[in-house]
Write a protein that holds these residues in place. Structure first.
Motif, PDB file in Angstrom:
ATOM      1  N   TRP A   6      -0.934  -4.453  12.200  1.00  0.00           N
ATOM      2  CA  TRP A   6      -2.140  -4.179  11.418  1.00  0.00           C
ATOM      3  C   TRP A   6      -2.737  -2.836  11.799  1.00  0.00           C
ATOM      4  CZ3 TRP A   6      -1.983  -6.798   7.334  1.00  0.00           C
ATOM      5  CH2 TRP A   6      -1.548  -8.125   7.328  1.00  0.00           C
ATOM      6  N   GLY A   7      -2.584  -2.460  13.041  1.00  0.00           N
ATOM      7  CA  GLY A   7      -3.056  -1.144  13.466  1.00  0.00           C
ATOM      8  C   GLY A   7      -2.291  -0.041  12.769  1.00  0.00           C
ATOM      9  N   TYR A   8      -0.960  -0.227  12.653  1.00  0.00           N
ATOM     10  CA  TYR A   8      -0.142   0.775  11.957  1.00  0.00           C
ATOM     11  C   TYR A   8      -0.526   0.873  10.487  1.00  0.00           C
ATOM     12  CZ  TYR A   8       3.765   3.062   9.669  1.00  0.00           C
ATOM     13  OH  TYR A   8       4.524   3.905   8.874  1.00  0.00           O
ATOM     14  N   LEU A   9      -0.572  -0.267   9.809  1.00  0.00           N
ATOM     15  CA  LEU A   9      -0.873  -0.257   8.374  1.00  0.00           C
ATOM     16  C   LEU A   9      -2.265   0.291   8.101  1.00  0.00           C
ATOM     17  CD1 LEU A   9       0.663  -3.721   7.394  1.00  0.00           C
ATOM     18  CD2 LEU A   9       1.616  -1.455   6.933  1.00  0.00           C
ATOM     19  N   GLY A  10      -3.201  -0.053   8.969  1.00  0.00           N
ATOM     20  CA  GLY A  10      -4.573   0.405   8.770  1.00  0.00           C
ATOM     21  C   GLY A  10      -4.733   1.897   8.952  1.00  0.00           C
ATOM     22  N   ARG A  11      -3.918   2.490   9.823  1.00  0.00           N
ATOM     23  CA  ARG A  11      -4.022   3.926  10.066  1.00  0.00           C
ATOM     24  C   ARG A  11      -3.108   4.736   9.142  1.00  0.00           C
ATOM     25  NH1 ARG A  11      -6.389   5.056  15.176  1.00  0.00           N
ATOM     26  NH2 ARG A  11      -8.404   4.024  15.008  1.00  0.00           N
ATOM     27  N   ALA A  12      -1.855   4.304   8.984  1.00  0.00           N
ATOM     28  CA  ALA A  12      -0.879   5.084   8.209  1.00  0.00           C
ATOM     29  C   ALA A  12      -1.194   5.092   6.722  1.00  0.00           C
ATOM     30  CB  ALA A  12       0.526   4.540   8.447  1.00  0.00           C
ATOM     31  N   PHE A  13      -1.752   3.992   6.218  1.00  0.00           N
ATOM     32  CA  PHE A  13      -2.063   3.890   4.790  1.00  0.00           C
ATOM     33  C   PHE A  13      -3.522   3.475   4.618  1.00  0.00           C
ATOM     34  CE2 PHE A  13       2.494   3.161   5.196  1.00  0.00           C
ATOM     35  CZ  PHE A  13       3.003   4.029   4.248  1.00  0.00           C
ATOM     36  N   GLU A  14      -4.390   4.203   5.273  1.00  0.00           N
ATOM     37  CA  GLU A  14      -5.817   3.871   5.248  1.00  0.00           C
ATOM     38  C   GLU A  14      -6.438   4.276   3.916  1.00  0.00           C
ATOM     39  OE1 GLU A  14      -9.879   4.610   7.910  1.00  0.00           O
ATOM     40  OE2 GLU A  14      -8.019   5.676   8.375  1.00  0.00           O
ATOM     41  N   LEU A  15      -6.765   3.274   3.098  1.00  0.00           N
ATOM     42  CA  LEU A  15      -7.323   3.535   1.777  1.00  0.00           C
ATOM     43  C   LEU A  15      -8.847   3.560   1.781  1.00  0.00           C
ATOM     44  CD1 LEU A  15      -4.955   1.252  -0.358  1.00  0.00           C
ATOM     45  CD2 LEU A  15      -4.787   3.720   0.030  1.00  0.00           C
ATOM     46  N   SER A  16      -9.451   3.141   2.877  1.00  0.00           N
ATOM     47  CA  SER A  16     -10.917   3.087   2.941  1.00  0.00           C
ATOM     48  C   SER A  16     -11.489   4.172   3.849  1.00  0.00           C
ATOM     49  CB  SER A  16     -11.347   1.710   3.473  1.00  0.00           C
ATOM     50  OG  SER A  16     -10.782   1.468   4.752  1.00  0.00           O
ATOM     51  N   ARG A  17     -10.751   5.274   3.976  1.00  0.00           N
ATOM     52  CA  ARG A  17     -11.154   6.346   4.886  1.00  0.00           C
ATOM     53  C   ARG A  17     -12.493   6.958   4.456  1.00  0.00           C
ATOM     54  NH1 ARG A  17      -6.523  10.473   5.496  1.00  0.00           N
ATOM     55  NH2 ARG A  17      -5.542   8.495   6.068  1.00  0.00           N
ATOM     56  N   GLN A  18     -13.329   7.265   5.431  1.00  0.00           N
ATOM     57  CA  GLN A  18     -14.619   7.896   5.158  1.00  0.00           C
ATOM     58  C   GLN A  18     -14.422   9.389   4.886  1.00  0.00           C
ATOM     59  OE1 GLN A  18     -17.736   6.483   4.929  1.00  0.00           O
ATOM     60  NE2 GLN A  18     -18.425   8.490   4.272  1.00  0.00           N
ATOM     61  N   PHE A  19     -14.981   9.850   3.762  1.00  0.00           N
ATOM     62  CA  PHE A  19     -14.836  11.255   3.401  1.00  0.00           C
ATOM     63  C   PHE A  19     -16.109  12.023   3.753  1.00  0.00           C
ATOM     64  CE2 PHE A  19     -12.041   8.901   0.548  1.00  0.00           C
ATOM     65  CZ  PHE A  19     -10.843   9.552   0.749  1.00  0.00           C
ATOM     66  N   PHE A  20     -15.919  13.259   4.241  1.00  0.00           N
ATOM     67  CA  PHE A  20     -17.044  14.088   4.654  1.00  0.00           C
ATOM     68  C   PHE A  20     -17.327  15.142   3.587  1.00  0.00           C
ATOM     69  CE2 PHE A  20     -15.185  12.497   8.615  1.00  0.00           C
ATOM     70  CZ  PHE A  20     -16.309  11.910   9.200  1.00  0.00           C
TER      71      PHE A  20
END
Length: 428
Positions: A238-252
Motif C-alpha cells: 500500500w505504501g508503494y501504490l500510494g506513492r507511485a500512483f498518488e492521485l490525491s497529491r496536494q498541489f501548490f
C-alpha cells in the motif's frame, strides 16, 4: 532521335521544383539537417549555459537509499521530498546513478540527456514522417527553448517518459503492437503522466488488433507494472501504490504554470478540481464517440457491452477493414489528442510537463487544418508562455488558451465523413 540535354542550371531548377512539390523528398532533405543543427545546439547549451539543479540531486539521494537496500517506498526520500514515481523510474535512474559516479558527474549526466534528446527527436521526426506531415511543420520541433532546458539543463524523468511515449506511437505506426505495449508500460512505470493516453492506447489496440489481442495487451501492461514493483510490493504494497500512483497529491499554487489566473483560493478549492475532472471526462467522451470510434459504425455503449461480454463488437470482415483504416496518421492523432486533452484539464502543470506538449502541439495544429501562419503564431504564443518564470495570470491564461484552441480545432478538423467498413465495402 534523342532530345537535347538540358543545361545543368535548368536541371537544378527542375530538381529543386520536384523536391518542393514532393513533401516526402523535402522532409527527407530537411529532417536530417534540422537534426544535426539541434544536436549541435544541445552541445552548445551544455558548454555555454550553467546547469540548473532542481530534482537531479533528490533523484540520486533516493536512488542511493534503494541501492543501499531500502524497499519501503514510504521511507525513500530526497531533498525535495518522498519518492513519488513508479518502479521503472527507480531502475532507470539507478542506471544513471552508476554511470555518473553516484550522480556526482553532472556533466556526463547532461551529455547522456542530450543523447536522449536527439534520439527522441529522431523518433519524433520519424513519427511525423509516417503521418505524412508536411516539411514546414518540422522546424517547430527544434525551436523550443524550454524543451532543451528540460532535457539538458534539468535532467527530469519526464524526458524518459516522453521518449517511450513516442516510441509507443512509432511501434504502433509500424504495426509492432507488442513492442508498442512494452514501450508504453515502461514509460508509464517511469511516470504516471502517461495514464493520460491510456484510453487512446486501449482504443488503438482494440481497433488495430481486435478484442482478444487488445485484452492480452492490457494484461501485459498490468503484469509488467506488477513485476517491476515486486521488490516494493513485497515490503509495503500500500505504501508503494500510494506513492507511485498518488492521485490525491496536494498541489501548490506557487508552482502552477497553467491555472494561476484563477487565483489561489479557487485553485485550491475542491469544486475546481471536480470541475476539471468533469470537463476532462466530457471532452474525452466527445472525442471517443464523435471522432475516434465514429469510423467503426458502432456506438460506445455497444462496444463497451460487447467487451464486458468478452465478445468482439465487430465481425471478422469488419475488424479487418477497421484495422486497415488505423493508419499511422490516425494513431498519432488519437494518442496526441488524448495527451493534450489530459494536459488541458490537469489540476496543475509544472514547467517539466512542457515535454509532453512541445512535440504534440505542432502536429495537432497541423491536423486541425489551421493556416500555417496561425500554426506558427499559436506555437510561438505557447512557447512564450512556458518560458515566463514565475508564471503570471497572463502567461497561464495563454498556456490554457493555446491548449483549448488546439483541442477545439483538432475536434473540428478531424470530422469522420463515412465509416471505415462502408469505405472498405465500396472499394471491393
Amino acid at each position: 532521335m534523342t532530345g537535347r540535354k538540358q543545361p545543368l542550371h535548368q536541371q537544378a531548377f527542375v530538381l529543386v521544383g520536384n523536391i518542393l512539390k514532393d513533401h516526402h523528398a523535402l522532409s527527407r532533405a530537411i529532417a536530417p539537417a534540422l537534426f544535426l543543427v539541434d544536436a549541435l545546439l544541445c552541445a552548445l547549451i551544455i558548454r555555454l549555459i550553467p546547469y540548473t539543479e532542481i530534482d537531479w540531486k533528490a533523484y540520486m539521494e533516493q536512488i542511493s537509499q534503494f541501492v543501499s537496500g531500502e524497499r519501503d517506498y514510504t521511507k525513500i526520500r530526497g531533498g525535495t521530498g518522498p519518492l513519488v514515481y513508479p518502479a521503472a523510474h527507480v531502475y532507470t535512474y539507478t542506471g544513471l546513478y552508476y554511470l555518473t559516479n553516484e550522480g556526482k558527474n553532472i556533466l556526463l549526466a547532461q551529455k547522456l540527456f542530450a543523447v536522449l534528446y536527439v534520439v527522441t527527436l529522431g523518433v519524433v521526426m520519424r513519427c511525423y514522417r509516417n503521418a505524412k506531415v508536411p516539411p514546414y511543420v518540422l522546424p517547430l520541433l527544434i525551436l523550443s527553448k524550454r524543451l532543451h532546458s528540460i532535457f539538458v539543463l534539468r535532467c527530469f524523468n519526464d524526458c524518459f517518459a516522453v521518449f517511450f511515449l513516442f516510441l509507443t506511437i512509432l511501434a504502433f505506426q509500424n504495426r509492432s503492437w507488442r513492442a508498442g505495449v512494452l514501450f508504453y508500460t515502461w514509460g508509464l512505470g517511469i511516470k504516471m503522466s502517461l495514464l493520460l493516453v491510456l484510453p487512446a492506447v486501449g482504443i488503438i489496440l482494440l481497433l488495430g488488433t481486435g478484442l482478444d489481442s487488445a485484452l492480452q495487451s492490457a494484461a501485459i501492461i498490468g503484469l509488467v507494472q506488477v513485476l517491476i514493483a515486486v521488490p516494493f510490493l513485497a515490503n509495503n504494497p500500500w505504501g508503494y501504490l500510494g506513492r507511485a500512483f498518488e492521485l490525491s497529491r496536494q498541489f501548490f499554487f506557487k508552482w502552477t504554470v497553467n491555472w494561476r489566473f484563477m487565483g489561489e483560493q479557487a485553485f485550491l478549492g475542491k469544486e475546481f478540481a471536480l470541475s476539471l475532472l468533469a470537463l476532462h471526462v466530457l471532452v474525452l467522451f466527445s472525442f471517443i464517440t464523435t471522432r475516434w470510434l465514429k469510423g467503426t459504425g458502432r456506438s460506445l455503449s455497444y462496444i463497451i457491452i460487447s467487451i464486458l461480454q468478452l465478445k468482439s463488437p465487430f465481425s471478422p470482415q469488419e475488424q479487418k477493414a477497421i484495422a486497415q483504416a488505423i493508419t499511422p496518421e490516425h494513431i498519432m492523432t488519437i494518442i496526441l489528442s488524448a495527451n493534450v486533452i489530459g494536459l488541458l484539464f490537469a489540476r496543475s502543470l509544472h514547467y517539466q510537463f512542457y515535454a509532453y506538449l512541445a512535440w504534440s502541439t505542432p502536429y495537432l495544429l497541423y491536423k486541425s487544418g489551421a493556416h500555417p501562419i496561425l500554426q506558427y503564431v499559436l506555437w510561438a504564443a505557447q512557447e512564450w508562455a512556458w518560458n515566463v518564470y514565475p508564471s503570471t495570470p497572463l502567461s497561464s491564461g495563454v498556456v490554457v488558451g493555446v491548449m483549448a484552441i488546439t483541442v477545439s480545432w483538432v475536434w473540428l478538423g478531424t470530422k469522420q465523413s463515412a465509416t471505415w467498413v462502408d469505405k472498405a465495402t465500396k472499394t471491393k
